[in-house]
Write a protein that holds these residues in place. Structure first.
Motif, short mmCIF file in Angstrom:
data_model
loop_
_atom_site.label_atom_id
_atom_site.label_comp_id
_atom_site.label_asym_id
_atom_site.label_seq_id
_atom_site.Cartn_x
_atom_site.Cartn_y
_atom_site.Cartn_z
N ALA A 1 0.93 -1.03 -0.22
CA ALA A 1 -0.15 -0.09 0.01
C ALA A 1 0.75 1.15 0.01
CB ALA A 1 -0.92 0.13 1.14
N ILE A 2 0.41 2.34 -0.72
CA ILE A 2 1.06 3.57 -0.72
C ILE A 2 -0.14 4.65 0.27
CG2 ILE A 2 1.97 5.45 -2.17
CD1 ILE A 2 2.05 3.44 -4.64
N TYR A 3 0.52 5.30 0.97
CA TYR A 3 -0.58 5.87 1.69
C TYR A 3 -0.36 7.38 1.84
CZ TYR A 3 -1.00 1.36 4.48
OH TYR A 3 -0.84 -0.04 4.81
N TYR A 4 -1.50 7.96 1.92
CA TYR A 4 -1.46 9.63 2.37
C TYR A 4 -2.28 9.63 3.64
CZ TYR A 4 -1.58 14.43 2.37
OH TYR A 4 -1.39 15.94 2.39
N ASP A 5 -1.41 10.28 4.65
CA ASP A 5 -2.07 10.21 5.98
C ASP A 5 -2.64 11.58 6.21
OD1 ASP A 5 0.76 8.41 7.41
OD2 ASP A 5 -1.11 7.54 6.52
N TYR A 6 -3.76 11.55 7.24
CA TYR A 6 -4.42 12.67 7.55
C TYR A 6 -4.41 12.56 9.13
CZ TYR A 6 -6.17 13.53 2.90
OH TYR A 6 -6.55 13.46 1.56
N PRO A 7 -3.38 12.89 9.74
CA PRO A 7 -3.33 13.06 11.36
C PRO A 7 -4.17 14.29 12.04
CG PRO A 7 -1.31 13.89 10.46
CD PRO A 7 -2.16 13.49 9.23
N ALA A 8 -4.69 13.83 12.95
CA ALA A 8 -5.30 15.13 13.63
C ALA A 8 -5.35 14.89 15.08
CB ALA A 8 -6.89 15.23 13.29
N GLN A 9 -5.62 15.72 15.87
CA GLN A 9 -5.85 15.77 17.24
C GLN A 9 -7.47 15.80 17.67
OE1 GLN A 9 -3.30 15.22 19.25
NE2 GLN A 9 -4.27 14.88 21.26
N TYR A 10 -7.97 14.87 18.59
CA TYR A 10 -9.20 14.82 18.68
C TYR A 10 -10.00 16.10 19.20
CZ TYR A 10 -13.70 13.04 20.11
OH TYR A 10 -15.18 12.93 20.37
N ASP A 11 -11.34 16.20 18.75
CA ASP A 11 -11.91 17.32 19.16
C ASP A 11 -13.42 16.98 18.65
OD1 ASP A 11 -13.74 19.68 18.61
OD2 ASP A 11 -11.71 20.52 19.48
N ASP A 12 -14.23 16.76 19.94
CA ASP A 12 -15.48 16.12 19.68
C ASP A 12 -16.47 17.11 18.71
OD1 ASP A 12 -15.94 18.36 21.29
OD2 ASP A 12 -17.29 17.35 22.63
N MET A 13 -15.86 18.23 18.38
CA MET A 13 -16.76 18.87 17.33
C MET A 13 -15.91 19.27 15.97
SD MET A 13 -19.68 20.06 18.23
CE MET A 13 -19.83 21.49 17.10
N SER A 14 -14.66 19.21 15.85
CA SER A 14 -13.90 19.69 14.78
C SER A 14 -12.41 18.76 14.92
CB SER A 14 -13.63 20.92 14.65
OG SER A 14 -15.09 21.78 14.61
N THR A 15 -12.58 17.60 14.38
CA THR A 15 -11.31 17.13 14.46
C THR A 15 -10.28 17.07 13.28
OG1 THR A 15 -12.26 15.11 16.16
CG2 THR A 15 -10.10 14.72 14.85
N TRP A 16 -10.82 16.63 12.01
CA TRP A 16 -10.17 16.77 10.85
C TRP A 16 -10.72 18.04 10.04
CZ3 TRP A 16 -11.21 11.69 12.45
CH2 TRP A 16 -10.18 11.06 12.34
#
Length: 290
Positions: free
Chosen positions: A213-228
């Motif tokens: 697999a070739i990946y493109y990652d979308y990391p984020a810090q959790y927020d119950d309203m606006s994470t990504w």
């Protein structure tokens, strides 16, 4: 509303959207399996930025506008686009540059096409999907790569062996996933959202072929309203992500993606380099409700 963007790459930015799209709430993370989304990914892959452009169409899908914020050195080089059926179509013709009208509302959407400023093109070879981000390609762009037709997937699932591989690669359990497209009948493109780790969240686009697999990652810090993205409720929004096009560039896979949220759409041109996808060009289409 914490958002992050790559400001030098935002193409469809308007005065009505002073904070360019800030996708991916990328707080500091130390997970070595996550590819951080940063401008440092761009320079090695920047050679084709002037031969691909993002825009939007009118309601009929036979006209395309590219915002003047994306200064085109030569608008006449663009000769191809992607049809509503996902096919490569020729017949793109540059018509004129147009200033915004008196009823311009800042939205890069079909209903505002006649009022928006931009470089205006006619699509004489076929209509595009008025709801999707338009992709313009030059002849030079296409002579260097092979267009890979996409096949939609309905109801298929990822094999257990592939899910195990992805979980091993990312060192996380899969929370949910969606198959997006199939390429050449043997390669799959899928989107995964993983279980969080102490507030560290991750989603990943994967091009899966021959057991790798070739990946493109979308990391984020959790927020119950606006994470990504704004008002996502802490979920990635797999159903609002689409593959617009795929190419083979001398053995390197390239993808054009479109990702919607409550305020607009992010378009990415991604290229495989060193086993990972990197951003070549990013565009944003502001679409917030009036």
């Amino acid at each position: 509303m914490r958002r992050i963007a790559i400001p030098t790459l935002v193409l469809l930015y308007t005065a009505c959207n002073p904070s360019a799209k800030k996708e991916g709430n990328t707080a500091q993370q130390n997970d070595s399996n996550i590819t951080q989304v940063t401008p440092t990914q761009v320079p090695a892959a920047s050679g084709d930025t002037g031969t691909l452009a993002f825009g939007f169409s009118n309601e009929k899908g036979n006209m395309i506008a590219v915002s003047m914020e994306d200064t085109l050195k030569d608008a006449t080089i663009f000769t191809y686009t992607i049809s509503a059926k996902g096919e490569l179509i020729p017949g793109i013709k540059f018509l004129k540059r147009k200033q915004e009208g008196k009823d311009e509302n800042g939205r890069q959407m079909a209903h505002n096409f006649n009022n928006a400023d931009g470089y205006i093109f006619a699509s004489t070879g076929g209509n595009i999907d008025a709801d999707e981000t338009a992709v313009l390609l030059s002849k030079d762009f296409m002579t260097k790569r092979k267009f890979l037709p996409l096949k939609g997937i309905a109801g298929d699932s990822v094999p257990v062996t592939i899910k195990a591989m992805v979980e091993k690669d990312k060192q996380r359990s899969i929370k949910r996933y969606k198959l997006l497209s199939r390429v050449d009948g043997k390669s799959n493109i899928a989107l995964f959202e993983f279980e969080g780790k102490e507030g560290s969240m991750l989603a990943a686009l994967a091009f899966i072929s021959d057991g790798k697999a070739i990946y493109y990652d979308y990391p984020a810090q959790y927020d119950d309203m606006s994470t990504w993205s704004v008002d996502d409720g802490g979920e990635f929004g797999l159903d609002y992500y689409k593959i617009l096009a795929a190419f083979d560039n001398n053995g390197h896979i390239e993808l054009v993606t479109d990702w919607y949220d409550t305020e607009g759409a992010n378009a990415y041109f991604l290229r495989e380099e060193d086993g990972k996808f990197k951003v070549v060009k990013q565009g944003y289409r502001y679409m917030a409700p009036l």
